[in-house]
Structure formats: structure tokens, C-alpha cells
Design a protein around this motif. Structure first.
Motif, PDB file in Angstrom:
ATOM      1  N   PHE A 262       3.966  -8.438  -8.919  1.00 57.11           N
ATOM      2  CA  PHE A 262       2.525  -8.190  -8.861  1.00 57.11           C
ATOM      3  C   PHE A 262       1.754  -9.501  -8.730  1.00 57.11           C
ATOM      4  O   PHE A 262       0.877  -9.638  -7.888  1.00 57.11           O
ATOM      5  CB  PHE A 262       2.076  -7.435 -10.110  1.00 57.11           C
ATOM      6  CG  PHE A 262       2.442  -5.987 -10.111  1.00 57.11           C
ATOM      7  CD1 PHE A 262       1.756  -5.075  -9.341  1.00 57.11           C
ATOM      8  CD2 PHE A 262       3.496  -5.533 -10.870  1.00 57.11           C
ATOM      9  CE1 PHE A 262       2.101  -3.744  -9.329  1.00 57.11           C
ATOM     10  CE2 PHE A 262       3.849  -4.206 -10.862  1.00 57.11           C
ATOM     11  CZ  PHE A 262       3.156  -3.302 -10.098  1.00 57.11           C
TER      12      PHE A 262
ATOM     13  N   LEU B 121       2.329  -2.346 -19.516  1.00 66.56           N
ATOM     14  CA  LEU B 121       1.428  -1.280 -19.060  1.00 66.56           C
ATOM     15  C   LEU B 121       0.172  -1.869 -18.435  1.00 66.56           C
ATOM     16  O   LEU B 121      -0.308  -1.404 -17.397  1.00 66.56           O
ATOM     17  CB  LEU B 121       1.061  -0.382 -20.244  1.00 66.56           C
ATOM     18  CG  LEU B 121       2.249   0.247 -20.956  1.00 66.56           C
ATOM     19  CD1 LEU B 121       1.769   1.079 -22.124  1.00 66.56           C
ATOM     20  CD2 LEU B 121       3.043   1.111 -20.016  1.00 66.56           C
TER      21      LEU B 121
ATOM     22  N   THR C  13       0.533  -3.682 -14.780  1.00 68.91           N
ATOM     23  CA  THR C  13       0.447  -2.819 -13.611  1.00 68.91           C
ATOM     24  C   THR C  13      -0.962  -2.246 -13.470  1.00 68.91           C
ATOM     25  O   THR C  13      -1.457  -2.084 -12.353  1.00 68.91           O
ATOM     26  CB  THR C  13       1.464  -1.685 -13.705  1.00 68.91           C
ATOM     27  OG1 THR C  13       1.313  -1.052 -14.966  1.00 68.91           O
ATOM     28  CG2 THR C  13       2.857  -2.204 -13.594  1.00 68.91           C
ATOM     29  N   ALA C  14      -1.624  -1.977 -14.627  1.00 69.62           N
ATOM     30  CA  ALA C  14      -2.962  -1.379 -14.560  1.00 69.62           C
ATOM     31  C   ALA C  14      -3.951  -2.315 -13.888  1.00 69.62           C
ATOM     32  O   ALA C  14      -4.846  -1.860 -13.175  1.00 69.62           O
ATOM     33  CB  ALA C  14      -3.446  -1.022 -15.954  1.00 69.62           C
TER      34      ALA C  14
ATOM     35  N   VAL D  88      -3.436  -2.058 -10.084  1.00 68.12           N
ATOM     36  CA  VAL D  88      -3.944  -0.771  -9.619  1.00 68.12           C
ATOM     37  C   VAL D  88      -5.470  -0.767  -9.687  1.00 68.12           C
ATOM     38  O   VAL D  88      -6.155  -0.237  -8.804  1.00 68.12           O
ATOM     39  CB  VAL D  88      -3.341   0.363 -10.467  1.00 68.12           C
ATOM     40  CG1 VAL D  88      -4.010   1.674 -10.134  1.00 68.12           C
ATOM     41  CG2 VAL D  88      -1.869   0.469 -10.218  1.00 68.12           C
TER      42      VAL D  88
ATOM     43  N   THR E  91      -8.105   0.126  -6.678  1.00 70.13           N
ATOM     44  CA  THR E  91      -9.092   1.202  -6.711  1.00 70.13           C
ATOM     45  C   THR E  91     -10.507   0.647  -6.611  1.00 70.13           C
ATOM     46  O   THR E  91     -11.377   1.295  -6.027  1.00 70.13           O
ATOM     47  CB  THR E  91      -8.936   2.029  -7.994  1.00 70.13           C
ATOM     48  OG1 THR E  91      -8.818   1.143  -9.086  1.00 70.13           O
ATOM     49  CG2 THR E  91      -7.745   2.914  -7.921  1.00 70.13           C
TER      50      THR E  91
ATOM     51  N   ASP F  71       7.856   4.087 -13.712  1.00 70.77           N
ATOM     52  CA  ASP F  71       6.427   3.768 -13.818  1.00 70.77           C
ATOM     53  C   ASP F  71       6.019   2.816 -12.717  1.00 70.77           C
ATOM     54  O   ASP F  71       5.032   3.023 -12.013  1.00 70.77           O
ATOM     55  CB  ASP F  71       6.134   3.054 -15.152  1.00 70.77           C
ATOM     56  CG  ASP F  71       6.072   4.024 -16.296  1.00 70.77           C
ATOM     57  OD1 ASP F  71       6.649   5.103 -16.131  1.00 70.77           O
ATOM     58  OD2 ASP F  71       5.472   3.685 -17.320  1.00 70.77           O
ATOM     59  N   THR F  72       6.827   1.746 -12.568  1.00 73.93           N
ATOM     60  CA  THR F  72       6.446   0.704 -11.630  1.00 73.93           C
ATOM     61  C   THR F  72       6.492   1.224 -10.202  1.00 73.93           C
ATOM     62  O   THR F  72       5.649   0.866  -9.377  1.00 73.93           O
ATOM     63  CB  THR F  72       7.362  -0.507 -11.820  1.00 73.93           C
ATOM     64  OG1 THR F  72       7.438  -0.783 -13.202  1.00 73.93           O
ATOM     65  CG2 THR F  72       6.820  -1.707 -11.108  1.00 73.93           C
TER      66      THR F  72
ATOM     67  N   GLU G 249       3.302   3.046  -9.759  1.00 73.19           N
ATOM     68  CA  GLU G 249       2.148   2.145  -9.633  1.00 73.19           C
ATOM     69  C   GLU G 249       2.118   1.506  -8.247  1.00 73.19           C
ATOM     70  O   GLU G 249       1.045   1.347  -7.653  1.00 73.19           O
ATOM     71  CB  GLU G 249       2.217   1.034 -10.690  1.00 73.19           C
ATOM     72  CG  GLU G 249       2.397   1.521 -12.104  1.00 73.19           C
ATOM     73  CD  GLU G 249       1.093   1.705 -12.825  1.00 73.19           C
ATOM     74  OE1 GLU G 249       0.061   1.702 -12.148  1.00 73.19           O
ATOM     75  OE2 GLU G 249       1.117   1.856 -14.053  1.00 73.19           O
ATOM     76  N   THR G 250       3.312   1.142  -7.737  1.00 67.55           N
ATOM     77  CA  THR G 250       3.363   0.542  -6.408  1.00 67.55           C
ATOM     78  C   THR G 250       2.863   1.520  -5.357  1.00 67.55           C
ATOM     79  O   THR G 250       2.122   1.147  -4.443  1.00 67.55           O
ATOM     80  CB  THR G 250       4.801   0.102  -6.084  1.00 67.55           C
ATOM     81  OG1 THR G 250       5.341  -0.517  -7.225  1.00 67.55           O
ATOM     82  CG2 THR G 250       4.838  -0.853  -4.941  1.00 67.55           C
TER      83      THR G 250
ATOM     84  N   VAL H 107       0.737   3.867  -5.915  1.00 66.06           N
ATOM     85  CA  VAL H 107      -0.719   3.982  -6.067  1.00 66.06           C
ATOM     86  C   VAL H 107      -1.420   2.841  -5.339  1.00 66.06           C
ATOM     87  O   VAL H 107      -2.416   3.055  -4.635  1.00 66.06           O
ATOM     88  CB  VAL H 107      -1.102   3.994  -7.564  1.00 66.06           C
ATOM     89  CG1 VAL H 107      -2.603   3.862  -7.717  1.00 66.06           C
ATOM     90  CG2 VAL H 107      -0.639   5.262  -8.211  1.00 66.06           C
ATOM     91  N   VAL H 108      -0.886   1.620  -5.481  1.00 65.90           N
ATOM     92  CA  VAL H 108      -1.485   0.470  -4.787  1.00 65.90           C
ATOM     93  C   VAL H 108      -1.462   0.704  -3.280  1.00 65.90           C
ATOM     94  O   VAL H 108      -2.464   0.491  -2.582  1.00 65.90           O
ATOM     95  CB  VAL H 108      -0.735  -0.833  -5.153  1.00 65.90           C
ATOM     96  CG1 VAL H 108      -1.201  -1.969  -4.282  1.00 65.90           C
ATOM     97  CG2 VAL H 108      -0.954  -1.169  -6.599  1.00 65.90           C
TER      98      VAL H 108
END
Lengths: 146, 141, 161
Positions: free
Chosen positions: A37, B86, B89-90, B93, B97, C132-133, C136-137, C139-140
Motif C-alpha cells: 500500500f 485494519l 488498508t482503510a 481505501v 473513495t 481482507d486485503t 480491500e485491493t 475496493v481500491v
């Protein structure tokens, strides 16, 4: 931005350093703070910096729009294929033991590197594509707003 | 008395994060400019992240990157790594958004020629009235 | 400040500075990975995107006479409820809070044996919580696709024809 000589020279120097740092963060993420990320955002920031200073046409010569938009999907594909690789060899989805069954610890390590690479690719190119979308529009403004 | 003080001292960070969060919420509900709303939403989001991370903090702890890997280093206290994962990643994201919201603002501006919520609502109501009147005319004729 | 300022440029710059300061706060609270991300995302990319939006829309906020009492009441009510909710929580930095006792310490003790990597956050992110990851990926990617569709996708195609 035609007359900003100092900015241009410094940017040319900095872009390489930023990308190098991004790659370090990407592949050293399991020993120090970092990972896909963060690395993705850093590498994207290098391209955005280049685009701001040198102009959109120049950065799109290096990184065409179609490439950024298609490569974003490749990262997710790499991530998901790592998962399906495990299924094919009889393990659970995303169980990295499948990569080297006789030495599970190494399998985990390789799996993490692959998955983080997938995340990094997706984040990098999504950010670049978002930047292109925003910067590629010409503003239509009234005269009084300037 | 001493326990009262330690209670207040121990809860003060949470309250500060909540106040920060409320300031974000206030910007979102009280300002009409859509870009300002997005900024307020970002403040809101970041303060929730802070709250989450503060739950995982341990007094005298350090970042959850193991120092001595071979020995079981029970002498070193590590903070809880789970909230970090958590929130990490939030955040990413969240920026994606946010970008989507900004794109919608650009589209709204092209359609309505304004980013003020009050003006948009006025124009919407005018359109609605016109639409209703036309419908009434059609049904009458 | 973001309440009273009319110039959006100043508002956006202040929000970038806020992100950087909050990244420092994350370092203080031992979340180095999170601080890293927040510094790169909040102070870097999101400021650039907001400035681009500002350049495409307006620079100055209009004067509005919105009622301020109702939002204030709502916000105060929410604040009182939330603070009431924290009264049951353990102290900041406590060792015996429920969050510390169960999963977090387990991950800390088993990550090195399972994977041989010292950064526990990366271990959980990529392996224990791989699902989860992955989500999330996706979603991105989806959010990026949404932006591309809204702003550039169709326009580019029309130009080619």
C-alpha cells in the motif's frame, strides 16, 4: 510552468530517488515498516510530481493512459492467482504453504512477497489513473472566477 | 481522588479524538460547499483512525516489528498490531473513495455550474415544480 | 479554521498539514506503518486531488446564511453519547484491556515461527488476513474504475471515433 528551471532540474533528480525508495519500501516491507500500500502510493507520487512539473503530455509519454488503466487490474489478478495456485495444489485459498510444501516458512515468505507485489501494482496504477482522470480535464471557468 | 485523576487522564485521549471527530461532523452538516464537506469528511475519518490506533497502544510499548527474533523477547512490550493492519488498508481505501467523491463533485459542477449545496437544492426544486406543472397540464389536456 | 475560511486553497493546504500532523501522532502511538501510509496518502496524493478538483470547479466559497443552531445541537448530542460510551473503556495504554489480551498478543508470538519475518503488521496483512486485503485491493480498483468512468473513459473513446 515553462520558466521554473530550478523546479524542473530538482524534479528530474528527485523522481528517480522517489521510485527507488518506493521499490525499497515494497520489497523490504517484511523487515521494516512498509508494504504494497505504502509503496504504491509513493511510486504514484513520483509520477504525479513529474506530471505536475513537466506537464501532462510528458508524463504520458513515459506512462501512457491505457497502460495505467490496464495494469491496475494486473495487480488484483496476481493476488487472486496466488490464491488459486494454492487451491490447485490442494491447499486452502491463499494458503502460501503450497508454494514450497517441504519448507512452509519459505512458502509463507514467497507468498507474502507475491501478494504485496500485487497490492503495490494495483495501488500504484489506480492512483496514477485517478490523477490522469483529474488532470486530463480542461477547466471551463467564467472570467470572473480567475 | 487519585483514581479519579487516573480515570480522567486515561480517558482524555479518547475524548480529544471524539472532539476532533465532532468538528469534522460539524463541517459536514453545517457547510454548504461540497469541497469543504469532503475536507470535513477527511477530518472525521482520520480521527476515527486515531481512536482505533489508540486502542492498540500499550504504555511503554514499541512498534510491532520484532527486535530479537530468535529468543522469545518477553522483556520488550509491543503494541497491538491488529488495529494497525485494519487502519492501514482503510486509509488507502479512504483516499480511493475520496477521489470518487471529488469526481462526482466535478460532474455536479459541470451539470449545475455550482458546488454549493443550497443552490443545487434550489435548482432541483425549480426543476421539480416545472416537471409537476407539465404533468398536470398533460393530464388535463 | 476550515469553518470560517472562504478561500478553498487555504482550506485544502490546512487539511494537508493536518494529515501530516496526524501521521506524527500515529508514530507516537507506535503505528509506524499507518503513519507511513497517512503521510504519503494524506499529505501527498489527496492534497493533489483536492487541488485538481478546486482548479476544475471553484476557488472561493460563496457566502451562505445557513442556520447554525441545529447542526450544533446535533453535534453536541452525538458528542455526549460518544463520550458516555467511552466511560466503560479501559484506560489509554492499559495492559489488561480486552483488545490486548486475545488476538494481538497471539499474532505477536506466532508470526515469526510461522513466516520468519519480523514485521508483524505485514505478516497479518498479507497472510493471516489475506482475504481482507484481497477485498480491500478490489475496493481500491473499483473506486479507481469509478473515477475513470466518471471523468475520462467515455470522453477518450469519443475522441478516437
Amino acid at each position: 510552468m515553462k520558466h521554473h528551471l530550478i523546479l524542473k532540474v530538482i524534479t528530474k533528480f528527485m523522481v528517480g530517488v522517489i521510485v527507488l525508495f518506493g521499490l525499497y519500501v515494497q520489497f523490504h516491507g517484511d523487515y521494516s515498516p512498509g508494504g504494497g500500500f505504502q509503496a504504491g502510493v509513493i511510486i504514484a507520487a513520483a509520477f504525479i510530481l513529474y506530471g505536475i512539473v513537466m506537464g501532462l503530455e510528458n508524463v504520458q509519454k513515459v506512462m501512457p493512459i491505457w497502460f495505467a488503466q490496464k495494469a491496475a487490474a494486473v495487480g488484483v489478478l496476481l493476488y487472486a492467482l496466488t490464491g488459486f495456485f494454492s487451491i490447485i495444489f490442494g491447499f486452502e485459498f491463499l494458503n502460501y504453504h503450497a508454494i514450497s510444501p517441504e519448507h512452509p516458512k519459505h512458502g509463507q515468505h514467497y507468498g507474502i512477497i507475491l501478494v504485496e507485489l500485487g497490492v503495490g501494482i494495483t495501488v500504484t496504477f489506480v492512483m496514477i489513473a485517478i490523477y490522469y482522470s483529474f488532470a486530463g480535464r480542461t477547466p471551463h471557468l467564467d472570467d470572473k472566477e480567475w | 481522588m487519585d483514581s479519579n485523576f487516573s480515570f480522567i487522564y486515561g480517558h482524555l485521549p479518547y475524548w480529544l479524538f471524539i472532539i476532533l471527530m465532532l468538528s469534522g461532523l460539524f463541517i459536514v452538516v453545517s457547510r454548504g460547499n461540497l469541497i469543504k464537506k469532503i475536507v470535513g469528511l477527511n477530518i472525521f475519518q482520520t480521527s476515527v483512525f486515531m481512536f482505533y490506533i489508540s486502542i492498540g497502544k500499550m504504555k511503554g510499548g514499541t512498534a510491532p516489528i520484532l527486535l530479537d527474533k530468535s529468543a522469545d523477547d518477553s522483556a520488550v512490550i509491543y503494541s497491538n498490531p491488529l488495529p494497525h493492519v485494519l487502519i492501514l488498508t482503510a486509509i488507502v481505501v479512504g483516499i480511493a473513495t475520496t477521489a470518487l467523491g471529488l469526481a462526482l463533485i466535478i460532474k455536479i459542477r459541470e451539470e449545475y455550474d455550482t458546488v454549493e449545496e443550497d443552490d443545487i437544492q434550489k435548482m432541483d426544486q425549480k426543476d421539480l415544480k416545472k416537471y409537476n406543472r407539465n404533468n398536470v397540464l398533460e393530464t388535463n389536456s | 479554521m476550515a469553518l470560517t475560511l472562504k478561500h478553498l486553497f487555504a482550506v485544502i493546504m490546512l487539511s494537508g498539514a493536518f494529515s501530516l500532523v496526524s501521521a506524527m501522532l500515529f508514530v507516537v502511538m507506535d503505528a509506524v506503518d499507518v503513519a507511513f501510509t497517512e503521510a504519503a496518502v494524506g499529505a501527498g496524493v489527496s492534497t493533489v486531488l483536492m487541488l485538481a478538483t478546486m482548479a476544475l470547479t471553484v476557488r472561493v466559497q460563496k457566502e451562505t446564511k445557513r442556520p447554525i443552531i441545529l447542526p450544533l445541537v446535533v453535534v453536541c448530542l452525538v458528542g455526549v453519547l460518544l463520550i458516555y460510551g467511552t466511560l466503560d473503556m479501559p484506560n489509554f495504554g492499559a495492559f489488561d484491556s480486552p483488545a490486548q489480551l486475545h488476538l494481538g498478543s497471539t499474532y505477536l508470538s506466532i508470526t515469526y515461527e510461522d513466516m520468519g519475518i519480523p514485521n508483524v503488521v505485514t505478516g497479518i496483512l498479507a497472510s493471516y488476513r489475506g482475504y481482507d486485503t484481497l477485498g480491500e485491493t478490489v475496493v481500491v480498483l473499483t473506486a479507481g474504475l469509478g473515477v475513470i468512468l466518471l471523468l475520462s473513459g467515455l470522453k477518450g473513446r469519443k475522441h478516437k471515433e
